[in-house]
Enzyme design. Structure first.
Site, mmCIF file in Angstrom:
data_model
loop_
_atom_site.group_PDB
_atom_site.id
_atom_site.type_symbol
_atom_site.label_atom_id
_atom_site.label_comp_id
_atom_site.label_asym_id
_atom_site.label_seq_id
_atom_site.Cartn_x
_atom_site.Cartn_y
_atom_site.Cartn_z
ATOM 1 N N LYS A 1 10.831 -84.837 -126.256
ATOM 2 C CA LYS A 1 9.530 -85.492 -125.463
ATOM 3 C C LYS A 1 8.581 -85.507 -126.302
ATOM 4 O O LYS A 1 8.145 -84.161 -126.716
ATOM 5 C CB LYS A 1 9.048 -84.675 -123.941
HETATM 6 P P1 NAD Z 1 4.247 -96.030 -114.587
HETATM 7 O O1 NAD Z 1 2.417 -95.873 -115.154
HETATM 8 O O2 NAD Z 1 4.836 -97.060 -113.980
HETATM 9 O O3 NAD Z 1 3.508 -95.684 -112.761
HETATM 10 C C1 NAD Z 1 2.909 -94.149 -112.286
HETATM 11 C C2 NAD Z 1 2.372 -95.067 -111.112
HETATM 12 O O4 NAD Z 1 1.411 -93.417 -110.177
HETATM 13 C C3 NAD Z 1 1.237 -96.259 -111.272
HETATM 14 O O5 NAD Z 1 1.507 -96.540 -110.213
HETATM 15 C C4 NAD Z 1 0.020 -95.178 -111.076
HETATM 16 O O6 NAD Z 1 -0.955 -95.950 -110.390
HETATM 17 C C5 NAD Z 1 0.646 -94.211 -109.694
HETATM 18 N N1 NAD Z 1 -0.584 -93.015 -110.010
HETATM 19 C C6 NAD Z 1 -0.996 -91.922 -110.758
HETATM 20 N N2 NAD Z 1 -1.794 -91.148 -109.790
HETATM 21 C C7 NAD Z 1 -1.657 -91.116 -109.064
HETATM 22 C C8 NAD Z 1 -2.185 -90.538 -107.825
HETATM 23 N N3 NAD Z 1 -2.640 -89.199 -108.285
HETATM 24 N N4 NAD Z 1 -1.553 -90.627 -106.800
HETATM 25 C C9 NAD Z 1 -1.138 -92.284 -106.621
HETATM 26 N N5 NAD Z 1 -0.578 -92.527 -107.439
HETATM 27 C C10 NAD Z 1 -0.914 -92.085 -108.557
HETATM 28 O O7 NAD Z 1 4.892 -94.751 -114.687
HETATM 29 P P2 NAD Z 1 6.527 -94.649 -113.916
HETATM 30 O O8 NAD Z 1 7.049 -94.836 -115.895
HETATM 31 O O9 NAD Z 1 6.414 -95.306 -113.205
HETATM 32 O O10 NAD Z 1 6.738 -92.682 -114.591
HETATM 33 C C11 NAD Z 1 5.824 -91.811 -112.952
HETATM 34 C C12 NAD Z 1 6.893 -90.649 -113.161
HETATM 35 O O11 NAD Z 1 8.078 -91.246 -113.175
HETATM 36 C C13 NAD Z 1 6.755 -89.562 -114.402
HETATM 37 O O12 NAD Z 1 6.548 -88.414 -113.711
HETATM 38 C C14 NAD Z 1 7.267 -89.618 -115.170
HETATM 39 O O13 NAD Z 1 7.765 -89.074 -116.310
HETATM 40 C C15 NAD Z 1 8.731 -90.275 -114.297
HETATM 41 N N6 NAD Z 1 10.071 -90.963 -115.020
HETATM 42 C C16 NAD Z 1 9.805 -91.775 -115.416
HETATM 43 C C17 NAD Z 1 10.577 -92.885 -115.771
HETATM 44 C C18 NAD Z 1 10.745 -94.356 -116.145
HETATM 45 O O14 NAD Z 1 11.855 -94.822 -116.695
HETATM 46 N N7 NAD Z 1 10.047 -95.165 -116.130
HETATM 47 C C19 NAD Z 1 12.472 -91.887 -116.485
HETATM 48 C C20 NAD Z 1 11.854 -91.673 -115.634
HETATM 49 C C21 NAD Z 1 11.355 -90.022 -114.744
#
Ligand code: NAD
Length: 425
Positions: free
Chosen positions: A115
């Site tokens: 990471k």
């Molecule tokens: P992203 O930036 O697209 O979305 C994150 C969302 O969370 C946004 O809508 C933001 O406004 C919201 N957010 C932030 N703080 C918040 C809070 N306190 N309360 C409610 N909403 C809040 O990110 P993503 O890619 O969707 O990633 C989200 C999670 O999923 C992370 O933990 C990431 O590590 C995990 N993840 C993502 C992927 C991927 O491929 N995108 C893969 C594995 C894991």
């Protein structure tokens, strides 16, 4: 045994590295892991901290701190995203790197775990500043990355454009295009069809399997989604299409609620247009803690780490908790959820669809042959459903929570690889 320094300002419950280690230790104990192997797998292989000077738009020089941690390369090249956020710490990156190792092993793809992250506030930076920071960070971590070594991908607040800058910077140092150095690229640079929706699709596949196991019909099930970004919105969209009722959704700007179900396509349209869910028509605002405590069948935490902690876990009423986010539930909260009989689909299984299609992207780049989107969806579903049933088997046979079962599966596979390879020299 020596202990590693942790970031002193982060308390123990909300330190993801501590959470990771607590679960690792529990699973290792259940596996009767040899003490030597336990020591090998408990710590990352390599950690690189870099200081990144960037000329800001107003002419002044800023220096950002960045990290790249390779937790394991036992089963293949290191793999893991890069995160830009103000609170990125080395401990967080270590934890995320370890989760990547176990996650890749749970879905049985030939990658290790890594990471990266930069402590910065991307929302306050221009595109030019972000590009200069990304390119300088890439040049600083060049000794570690490469298609056979370590393959970055997007994570929170990085995207396909960030990956294009990394791919270009790396390729310039080689003198030829190397698309396989990153995944999550734009399609025009060798990205894969289906990558954008892969995490949400994988979350959906595991929820389908969980419903089947619990004899709970998905059609008509009520769902609350915390975080409406990539992972949360695609999960919500697919659940909505399958007939589930998405009764509440939140993002960093607020939470919206409708007991009869929100119109997810319209909500996605509004989020894309205005950047928030707040003020969505035919909904009422609720507070973030109210979303977690809603009486619903499925709760999807899809924002950041540590949103369900000892203090609020007792209020959670959902039957299934599908961890689209990495590390949303702390170990102390795990125990509370378990005592309430909640069925947790742990992050290293639930959100593994993203890295699975990243693997497909890397394979396509390496063979210079690209697959149709339906082919990708079918392969992804097979991988997710196989991983779910592998974890479920351990959960049932060994009578351990799903999280420990997933850790046992992942850690067991990595331990086997380390053991067969032997310790060099
Ligand atoms: P992203 O930036 O697209 O979305 C994150 C969302 O969370 C946004 O809508 C933001 O406004 C919201 N957010 C932030 N703080 C918040 C809070 N306190 N309360 C409610 N909403 C809040 O990110 P993503 O890619 O969707 O990633 C989200 C999670 O999923 C992370 O933990 C990431 O590590 C995990 N993840 C993502 C992927 C991927 O491929 N995108 C893969 C594995 C894991």
């Amino acid at each position: 045994m020596t202990t590693m320094t942790t970031d002193a300002h982060v308390d123990k419950e909300s330190n993801p590295w501590e959470s990771q280690r607590a679960r690792f230790d529990l699973a290792a104990q259940k596996l009767n892991l040899d003490d030597g192997l336990w020591r090998v797998l408990r710590y990352p292989n390599r950690e690189l901290t870099v200081y990144i000077p960037v000329q800001m738009d107003d002419g002044h020089l800023e220096v950002f701190t960045g990290f790249r941690v390779q937790h394991s390369i036992a089963r293949g090249p290191a793999k893991g995203g890069i995160r830009y956020a103000p609170d990125v710490t080395l401990d967080e990156v270590r934890a995320l790197a370890s989760w990547m190792t176990w996650k890749c092993a749970v879905v049985n793809i030939p990658f290790g775990g890594a990471k990266g992250g930069i402590t910065c506030d991307p929302k306050k930076m221009s595109q030019g500043e972000l590009e200069r920071m990304t390119r300088r960070y890439t040049s600083a971590i060049l000794p570690l990355i490469g298609p056979e070594q370590d393959i970055p991908a997007p994570d929170v607040y990085t995207n396909s454009q960030t990956m294009a800058w990394i791919m270009d910077t790396y390729s310039m140092t080689k003198g030829y295009a190397v698309p396989g150095v990153v995944t999550g690229k734009p399609i025009s640079l060798g990205g894969s069809l289906g990558r954008n929706e892969a995490t949400g699709r994988g979350v959906f596949n595991t929820i389908e399997s969980a419903c089947e196991h619990l004899h709970m019909p998905l059609k008509g099930a009520t769902v609350a989604v915390q975080g409406f970004g990539n992972a949360g919105s695609i999960s919500a969209q697919l659940l909505h299409q399958a007939g589930a009722k998405i009764i509440a959704v939140s993002d960093s700007t607020g939470c919206v609620y409708n007991r009869d179900g929100l119109n997810v396509p319209e909500l996605m349209h509004m989020k894309a247009l205005c950047g928030h869910v707040d003020g969505f028509p035919e909904s009422e605002p609720i507070l973030p803690h109210e979303l977690l405590a809603l009486g619903c069948d499925i709760l999807v935490p899809a924002a950041l780490e540590n949103t369900i902690v000892a203090e609020n876990a007792g209020t959670v009423r959902a039957r299934i908790i599908a961890e689209a986010a990495n590390g949303p539930v702390t170990p102390a909260a795990d125990r509370i959820l378990e005592s309430k009989g909640a069925f947790v689909i742990p992050d290293i299984l639930c959100n593994a669809g993203g890295v699975t299609v990243s693997y497909f992207e890397w394979v396509q780049d390496e063979q210079h042959l690209f697959w149709e989107v339906q082919d990708i969806y079918n392969r992804l579903e097979r991988v997710m459903k196989t991983a779910f049933s592998d974890v479920l088997k351990i959960h049932v046979e060994r009578k351990v929570p799903m999280r420990i079962a997933a850790n046992m599966l992942g850690i067991g596979r990595v331990a086997e690889a380390v053991q067969i390879r032997g310790i060099y020299p």
